[in-house]
Each structure stands twice: as structure tokens, then as C-alpha cells.
Scaffold this active site. Structure first.
Site: not given
Lengths: 255, 452
Positions: A161, A165
Site C-alpha cells: 500500500y 501511495k
């Protein structure tokens, strides 16, 4: 256009069921002068959740349209963006979609990893290119990218994740510079732990915030044309320290 | 058109430095360049811009074309006997004033700054301290040449509907190229000024009502910070153009001399919040105290009487990077209660207004979107901060209910619905504009925001 006191007339939320995105729309709607309904475009996959979001914003006095948007189908993004802009200029665009996924699966299962990358990075880049072009053409507007502090330094617990990002954060940071001469403001927003559906059941990290608090930060960034902000603001300094810790120390932190 | 050296992509704001947007800016050096710009306007239209003194987004056209008219700045003729001048739209009132004073001529309407163009003065139908006597700028225009949406030049006079739609029309009917103006004769560039202090709002309004008509020029600066008993305390300055005989011997030798120094230019480094409660309170107090309670017959020069702010170039920067807005409204005579409620709301809000000007207007003119009408007008400058939007919304309601309206040259945040209700003749204006520009070639951020 966004008026002198920082109130837009229209907003597009990409990820039209995102709690943060909807909170931003609701904040702007609350501040709109009487007689000037905020025009909201919600781009999301059709679902009962989207329908209820449309209903809630209408109850707040907004003029709402929904546009189908599938982050994982990049070839459809142009049509989504064209439809979103069909009603006229958009003053604020929030890139609010994203998935957290199962982090252990994400680094062991290709499909899971690619889905995270596809939604959080590839789709964010795809709509960034398309929306950026439209905003540059209209000569005004604010493009808000919801990044994450997770992208500032990869952690063992959610580095897939975090890597997506980090990528989208870098893209929008560069887009900030590319679009500035065209009169378009880009804001990269880095929230910490936000209490949402996405984080339900997870143990909140220190300095956790609500979607409404993130919305406050977003609205303020749009009004002041700030380009990089954290939610809550003190995370900026926390992350500055964390970024510089030696790996051996960082690894042992309970974060 | 990016290959043309005369076109650049530029971020633009109004004088209030809020709501920036980017447009292709064409330096309109020739009439042909302006005509071509209109003929080749893209989907986001074209708009003329002068010296950018409108506070809000009136002279911006995001994503479209903006024609900078300041290069078309020739004064074509001056007739000293009749007082008739023919000027390009890009001529500033400052330049015009300097040029005509030696002929004993005077620009009959001057706003709070001379740094506006003739084109802008027509588009906003500006007013000055002498509105109650002289009316607004459009009253002194004998004819104007307008580039219309078809790309042709039309010469308009006050007999044409399009003339009055252009006066106060915020540049949305076309581009003014040239105007014929009727100036006034004067014996000097000086003023004979009477100063009075009013102890509160009632006193102020009573004094202005009593003998405003004795003066050609009249304005009151008032304190917007003090609440309670001294609310609305003010310094009234009123006067008339000095005749040669009114001047002291020293000035009599050169009565038409133009005294207008610009002492300094504010640098772009002022932080937000410099204009705050403390500094504004101190300024308000000092301004009130330094004025004499009553003084008669003082001779003042143009800058001192008319344009104290022109002494500092770019004074708008003082408000800091977030900018400021000027809220100016008028309410008709008889609505003094509403006027008082507005002043109370401003004083109570905690918003700090640095510059507060109050004046009585005389009769309006036939232009459907012209701002002045018989009544009380108030202008306040407020830096952008939390709570300002709510204050303005509150004031809008009071002004609308009283049958008043906002000044489009200052407007930067109201709603289309509010504006339409304040200007009942908006539809009449729209019809004229629709006929002259059916496809909407002329557009601005203001026109898009307010759906004009």
C-alpha cells in the site's frame, strides 16, 4: 470558479463513495452562499452506497450527478472524465479512491499486489493526466490528491500500500509543478490513520483522525492554495523524524 | 496563437489578489490586433482588461483570451473650448488628467484611484466623490467605438440600447476601442476642503443629509472597528474645485500644476495577518484623532483630497498573500435602518476593515447594470479570513431586503440568484447583450460565476 472567500461552485469526487471525498463535498456545500447550490459530480462504480451518497448530498442542498467510474479499467477513464466535465467547469477535483487490501496477501499474491497498484497508482496517474489536461484548458481549478503518510517511508506492515501511495504522491507532486504555470493548483494531502470503512477493525495509529478532520485540511489547502499538507498537521514533523531514523531503529518501532 | 510574441499565458487576479486564474493575454497594440482577437476567439471567449483595478474577477477570463488594452493609449484630440476629448480605451485617467489640465480641463468623474483606464471606467460605470452632483462616468461619454462579437466596430451614442448595456456592462458586450468624453472646465487643480468629525453614525448621516448638496465633492471615512456609543464615528471631507482666486499667492502662479507624487511601492513580501485587529484599531483611532473636529476652507491638492492611496504603489499587497475583498453596497434613501444594521454587523463581526468609505449617491443613469442609485453607499476593505464569507452573506441579505445592491466592479463572492434579485433590470440587459453577442464571445470569470 473558486470565489474570493474560497468557495467553489463545483466539485468532482473521483471515488464517489469515499468518506473523505464526500466529507470534502459536504464541507464546501455547507459554506456555499445561499442561492448558489454546490454542483457535485460523484464518479464511482454504481452501487447502493453511491446512491445513498447522492441522496445525502442532495439533502445538503447540492446539485448532484453520478458518473460511472471503474479505477481498474483505465481505458474507460477518458469517458468518465469527459462525462464529469460535461456539465461545465469543475473548480475542485478530489482524487479520493484507493484500497488498502490485505497486506500479507498483497506481497505474496500477484493478483492482490497488482490490484493495489492498479487502483492506487495506475488509475490515479491515469485520471491525473486526464483531469490535469481539462483543468489546464479551463485555466483554473484545484486538484486534490489523497496520498498517505504510508508512502513517506515503507513499513513492514503495509509496504505494498505504501509503495502505491509513494508513487502517486510523487506523480502529483510533479504534476503540481507542471500545472502551476497553467493556473491550476494541485494539493497533495497526506493523512495518517483515518477512521473509515477502509481501516475498520484495524488498531488506530497515534494521531488518528476522522474523515471530517481530513476534509477540513483539504478545504483549507484549497483555499490557501497550499501544495503539500498533512492531516493532522503535526504528522508533518512526526514523519520528518521517522523518515530519517536508521533502519535498525525504525524496524523496532511499534508503528 | 502561442507563436505570437504578443500573447503570453499569464495568471491574473483582480486588485484584491484573490481567485487567480490563467488566460492567454494578448497585448493589444493595434486596432487590427483587437479585431483579430475577437474574430478568432476560442470556445472560452475573449475579454478586455485595463489596469486591473476591479477588486474581484471582473477582468479575468480563465482558459480564454484576455486583451490587455493598456497599449492602446493615444489621446487623439482635445478641444479646450468645448471640453470634448477623443481617447483610446487604454488611456488611464491619470494620463488623461495630466494631459488636459494645462488646457484648463478636468475629468468629471474620478474614482478612488486614477490608475484606471477609460475602457474600464465605462465598463464599470465608475463613480467618484461628486456622484451626487455629476453622476457616474457613463453620463459624460458622448459616444464610444465598440468591437462587437461579429468583429466589426460600431459607434454608439446614448441613443443606443447597446451603449447603455456597455456602460456598466463589465466588458461583456464587446471591447471599447475609443471614446468621446465631455470634460469640465476648471481654473485650478486644487480643492477647497471643509473637514468635520461626526461622533457616531447618526451624527454622520444627519450631517451628510443636511448640507451635502452645498459641496461638489463629499465623502466620509468612518471607523468600522469601534462598537457601542462611538460606532460609525467618522471624518467627513467635502469641498469644491478651487477657483484661481481661492488659492494662496504661491499656488496662484501655477494653478493647474498636477501634484501627484508616488512615494514608494509596496514590496510583495507582506505576511498574512499584518492587517489585524490591533493594527486596524490603531489606524482607525489615529485617523480619527488626527482629523480636526472642524476646519473650513483648507486648500488641498489632488492626491491629498482624492487619492491618498495612490501615494503608495501596489498598496494591495499590504493585506498579505491571501488577498482581500472590498464589499461595496448601496441602499436607497429611507433604508437608513438597513444601513445601520450593516455597519453594526461589520463592527460586531470582528472582521477588520482598514478603509471604510461612506457616501450619498445622487440619481442613477439609464444603464441597466450601473451601480449607483439615490441612497447610501458604503465600501469596506477586509482581508480574507475565516468568517468573512458568513459576514458577506449576512450583509447581502440585509442589502437585498432594503432594495439595495452590490457593485460588480468590487464583487467577488456572491451568488447568481442574489445578484439577479439585486439588479431587477438584469434581464433587460441580457436581451441587449444576447442580440449583440448571441454566441457569448465575450466572457469573464465574473460572468461565469454570476451567470450574467
Amino acid at each position: 470558479v473558486i470565489d474570493a472567500v474560497g468557495n467553489p461552485q463545483s466539485i468532482l469526487v473521483l471515488g464517489g463513495t469515499s468518506e473523505i471525498g464526500l466529507a470534502v463535498a459536504a464541507r464546501f456545500a455547507a459554506d456555499a452562499p445561499p442561492g448558489r447550490a454546490l454542483r457535485v459530480v460523484l464518479a464511482a462504480r454504481p452501487s447502493p452506497r453511491l446512491d445513498s451518497a447522492v441522496g445525502r448530498l442532495r439533502d445538503l442542498g447540492c446539485e448532484v450527478t453520478a458518473v460511472p467510474f471503474d479505477a481498474l479499467a483505465p481505458h474507460t477513464h477518458r469517458e468518465t472524465v469527459d462525462k464529469a466535465f460535461a456539465g461545465g467547469d469543475l473548480d475542485v477535483v478530489v482524487v479520493a479512491f484507493g484500497v488498502l487490501g490485505d497486506q500479507e496477501k498483497a506481497w505474496t499474491d500477484t493478483d492482490a499486489a497488482l490490484e493495489l497498484a492498479g487502483v492506487n497508482y495506475t488509475a490515479a496517474v491515469s485520471v491525473g493526466v486526464l483531469v490535469g489536461a481539462r483543468l489546464a484548458e479551463q485555466g483554473h481549478g484545484s486538484l486534490v490528491a489523497l496520498s498517505s503518510v504510508a508512502g513517506e517511508r515503507a513499513r513492514r506492515s503495509n509496504f505494498v500500500y505504501g509503495s502505491t501511495k509513494a508513487g502517486m504522491d510523487a506523480f502529483y507532486s510533479g504534476l503540481t509543478e507542471a500545472l502551476r504555470p497553467r493556473g491550476v493548483h494541485v494539493a497533495v494531502v497526506r493523512p495518517g490513520f483515518v477512521h473509515t470503512r477502509m481501516t475498520e477493525g484495524l488498531k488506530p495509529a497515534p494521531l488518528s483522525v476522522t474523515p471530517a478532520a481530513v476534509a477540513d485540511v483539504v478545504v483549507d489547502a484549497v483555499r490557501r492554495r497550499r501544495e503539500l499538507v498533512w492531516a493532522p498537521a503535526p504528522l508533518r514533523w512526526v514523519m520528518t523524524v521517522l523518515r530519517h531514523l536508521p533502519r535498525a531503529v525504525f524496524r523496532r518501532l511499534p508503528v | 496563437m502561442g507563436w505570437q510574441p504578443d500573447v503570453t499565458e499569464e495568471p491574473l487576479t483582480g486588485w484584491g489578489l484573490t481567485a487567480p486564474s490563467t488566460a492567454s493575454v494578448l497585448r493589444g497594440r493595434t486596432v487590427d490586433a483587437v479585431l483579430n482577437a475577437v474574430r478568432e476567439a476560442g470556445p472560452r471567449g475573449v475579454l478586455a482588461r485595463g489596469l486591473g483595478r476591479a477588486y474581484g474577477d471582473a477582468a479575468q477570463n480563465a482558459g480564454g483570451l484576455v486583451v490587455d488594452m493598456t497599449a492602446l493609449d493615444r489621446i487623439h484630440s482635445v478641444d479646450a473650448d468645448t471640453g470634448i476629448v477623443i481617447v483610446d480605451a487604454g488611456v488611464s485617467l491619470d494620463a488623461l488628467m495630466r494631459a488636459v489640465l494645462p488646457f484648463g480641463l478636468w475629468v468629471p468623474v474620478l474614482p478612488g484611484t486614477r490608475q484606471v483606464t477609460v475602457g474600464g471606467a465605462i465598463a464599470a460605470d465608475i463613480h467618484g466623490k461628486n456622484h451626487h452632483v455629476a453622476g457616474s462616468f457613463g453620463n459624460h461619454v458622448l459616444s464610444l467605438d465598440l468591437v462587437t462579437a461579429s468583429g466589426s466596430i460600431e459607434t454608439l451614442t446614448p441613443n443606443d440600447d447597446l451603449f447603455w448595456a456597455t456602460v456598466g456592462g463589465m466588458g461583456l458586450t464587446g471591447i471599447v476601442l475609443r471614446a468621446t468624453l465631455q470634460l469640465e472646465h476648471t481654473e485650478s487643480a486644487y480643492f477647497v476642503v471643509d473637514t468635520d468629525r461626526a461622533r457616531d453614525l447618526d451624527d454622520l448621516m444627519a450631517r451628510l443629509t443636511a448640507d451635502d448638496d452645498l459641496y461638489t465633492y463629499s465623502v466620509a471615512w468612518f471607523d468600522s472597528v469601534t462598537t457601542g456609543r462611538g460606532m460609525g464615528r467618522a471624518v467627513i471631507t467635502r469641498g469644491w474645485q478651487a477657483r484661481r482666486d481661492d488659492l494662496p499667492a504661491k499656488l496662484r502662479r501655477d494653478p493647474l500644476r498636477f501634484d501627484a507624487p508616488q512615494l514608494l511601492t509596496a514590496p510583495p513580501v507582506f505576511p498574512s495577518g499584518l492587517v489585524n485587529k490591533l493594527t486596524v484599531r490603531a489606524f482607525n483611532e489615529a485617523w480619527f484623532r488626527k482629523a480636526p473636529a472642524r476646519r473650513r476652507g483648507e486648500v488641498q491638492n489632488i492626491t491629498k483630497f482624492f487619492h491618498p492611496l495612490d501615494v503608495v504603489g501596489r498598496w494591495n499587497r499590504v493585506y498579505g498573500p491571501r488577498g482581500f475583498l472590498q464589499y461595496q453596497f448601496v441602499v436607497p434613501f429611507g433604508a437608513e435602518g438597513a444601513f445601520r444594521r450593516c455597519v453594526e454587523a461589520i463592527a460586531r463581526s470582528g472582521q477588520v476593515s482598514f478603509l471604510n468609505v461612506l457616501k450619498r449617491f445622487g440619481d442613477g443613469n439609464p444603464a441597466p447594470l450601473s451601480f449607483p442609485m439615490p441612497g447610501w453607499t458604503l465600501a469596506v476593505d477586509i482581508p480574507v479570513s475565516r468568517g468573512l464569507a458568513a459576514l458577506c452573506t449576512e450583509l447581502d441579505e440585509i442589502v437585498l431586503e432594503a432594495g439595495g445592491r452590490l457593485y460588480l466592479a468590487k464583487e467577488s463572492r456572491t451568488s447568481p440568484e442574489m445578484l439577479a434579485r439585486m439588479y431587477p433590470r438584469l434581464d433587460e440587459w441580457r436581451k441587449v447583450r444576447q442580440a449583440a453577442d448571441p454566441s457569448g464571445v465575450f466572457a469573464s470569470d465574473l460572468s461565469r460565476r454570476l451567470m450574467l
